[in-house]
Every structure is written in C-alpha cells, then in structure tokens.
Design a protein around this motif. Sequence first.
Motif, PDB file in Angstrom:
ATOM      1  N   GLY A  59       0.786  -1.206  -0.023  1.00  0.00           N
ATOM      2  CA  GLY A  59      -0.067  -0.137  -0.078  1.00  0.00           C
ATOM      3  C   GLY A  59       0.888   1.304  -0.095  1.00  0.00           C
ATOM      4  O   GLY A  59       1.943   1.275  -0.291  1.00  0.00           O
ATOM      5  N   GLU A  60       0.242   2.242   0.388  1.00  0.00           N
ATOM      6  CA  GLU A  60       0.862   3.647   0.306  1.00  0.00           C
ATOM      7  C   GLU A  60       1.588   3.942   1.283  1.00  0.00           C
ATOM      8  O   GLU A  60       2.553   4.926   1.206  1.00  0.00           O
ATOM      9  CB  GLU A  60      -0.198   4.861   0.263  1.00  0.00           C
ATOM     10  N   GLY A  61       1.592   3.066   2.469  1.00  0.00           N
ATOM     11  CA  GLY A  61       2.678   3.287   3.631  1.00  0.00           C
ATOM     12  C   GLY A  61       2.161   4.463   4.553  1.00  0.00           C
ATOM     13  O   GLY A  61       1.183   4.954   4.297  1.00  0.00           O
ATOM     14  N   MET A  62       2.881   4.583   5.654  1.00  0.00           N
ATOM     15  CA  MET A  62       2.522   5.568   6.360  1.00  0.00           C
ATOM     16  C   MET A  62       3.731   6.430   7.041  1.00  0.00           C
ATOM     17  O   MET A  62       5.060   5.883   6.918  1.00  0.00           O
ATOM     18  CB  MET A  62       2.063   4.926   8.011  1.00  0.00           C
ATOM     19  N   ALA A  63       3.416   7.607   7.079  1.00  0.00           N
ATOM     20  CA  ALA A  63       4.380   8.525   7.414  1.00  0.00           C
ATOM     21  C   ALA A  63       4.768   8.215   9.206  1.00  0.00           C
ATOM     22  O   ALA A  63       3.929   7.548   9.877  1.00  0.00           O
ATOM     23  CB  ALA A  63       3.977  10.013   7.669  1.00  0.00           C
ATOM     24  N   PRO A  64       5.932   8.722   9.667  1.00  0.00           N
ATOM     25  CA  PRO A  64       6.176   8.190  11.152  1.00  0.00           C
ATOM     26  C   PRO A  64       5.404   8.649  12.247  1.00  0.00           C
ATOM     27  O   PRO A  64       5.106   8.028  13.176  1.00  0.00           O
ATOM     28  CB  PRO A  64       7.712   8.859  11.188  1.00  0.00           C
ATOM     29  N   GLU A  65       5.000   9.869  11.930  1.00  0.00           N
ATOM     30  CA  GLU A  65       3.874  10.328  12.972  1.00  0.00           C
ATOM     31  C   GLU A  65       2.498   9.374  13.101  1.00  0.00           C
ATOM     32  O   GLU A  65       1.774   9.604  14.013  1.00  0.00           O
ATOM     33  CB  GLU A  65       3.583  11.915  12.723  1.00  0.00           C
ATOM     34  N   ILE A  66       2.038   8.809  11.970  1.00  0.00           N
ATOM     35  CA  ILE A  66       1.221   8.005  12.019  1.00  0.00           C
ATOM     36  C   ILE A  66       1.576   6.529  12.460  1.00  0.00           C
ATOM     37  O   ILE A  66       0.802   6.029  13.403  1.00  0.00           O
ATOM     38  CB  ILE A  66       0.489   7.907  10.655  1.00  0.00           C
TER      39      ILE A  66
END
Length: 221
Positions: A22-29
């Motif tokens: 998938g699109e992955g997640m930013a560190p804060e998420i």
Amino acid sequence: AKLDEPNGLKGNFVAIAVTDTGEGMAPEISERVFEPFFTTKEVGRGTGLGLSQAYGFAQQSGGDVRIESEPGLGTTITFLLPEASDPVTTARPDVRAAAPDLPGRRILVVEDDSAVAAVTCALLGEAGAEIVLVDSVGAALAALGGETPFDLVFSDVVMPGGRNGFDLANRLQRDHPAMPVLLTTGYGGAAATKTSGFRLLAKPYETAELLRAVAEMLHPA
C-alpha cells in the motif's frame, strides 16, 4: 529467532511478518497505530481497534509487534511470539454451556461491519439462538415490523444512514417498551457515555462477556 534485547525480549521467538504494497505511513502515523481508537478513517469506516487488539494479544502472550512503514513503500508488521517449551493442548470453550438460556431465542443483530457481524452471529448461533442480521437502523425497524417477534435486539451504536444505535433503542423504547436492547461500540468519548439508560457492551468484548450480557438481558435478576 533467538532474541536478547536490552530491557526487551529474551529467548526464542517465532516471527510472523505480514507485508502489504500500500501507500505506507508517515512516522507520526505509524508510531500511533497501536493506540486504542486511533484511526485515520472517517466515522463508520474504522474503529482503530484492530491493531491495538493485535498488540494487546502479542503483549499478553509475552511477545511484541513491530511495524516498519514508509510512504510509498508499503508496510510490514511483524508478530514476535515466544516459543513454547512444552506441548500445548487447547480445548474449544463450550459456548452452549456458557449460555444455556439462548436455545430457541430469536435475536436481531444490527451491525454494518461484515467481519464483526460474522463473528457475532456465529457466537450467538452456536449458543443456540436464531439470528437475523441487518446492517442499518431502517432495516432493523423493517425486520421488527414483521410477523415473527424477536426476544432481543443487539445493535452497534455507529451505523450508516444518519441514524445510530441510540436512535434505534429510543424508538424501541417508545414502540416496544418490553423489548430488551443491548448496544455495543468501540468508540470512547460521547459514544461510550451517552447511553441514555441502555446497557452498553464495549468493543472489543470476549465471547463470555457477550453471552453473559445477552443472557442477563433475556433473564434479568
């Protein structure tokens, strides 16, 4: 894998990794995904309980869950579960014994999440109840207007279509005051406190909790 982490896991563990594209997640998420009720989805699309339950299961088992994610590169979640030193035997709980009063009971389940509905209906069905499943308040009211009566209504609070479980419970209190209504929700805050006198079962719930609540609603002390 054999681990010896400072202030962490020690011993032999089984690692199970699940990877998506998938699109992955930013560190804060990604650093918050195991928090109960944290979700980036809109109301009605997610509860933020899936990964928090997985984390709780791993922790209670003496293991851990690790996440690696980067925007555009997908996500990998790794379960670390301790290796058993002795053979383990498991026995399936006797659901009927836990709820002897359900055989022959007719229960209307109001739940729009198909996965949750499947589990709930299976549990109540195995306990002997006859289950009718609908996915909205409107469909519930239509089912309740049929010729065959129900013994109990078990409804999620957050529902599609502009009307929620509280709306349904209030309508039943007016039109069918003798009808037991059990509500459930995985949301905190207002949804968990504004019960208006109706019994509320918090998600996630154990099998025994659900069956006990249903039995108590059908046979109040």
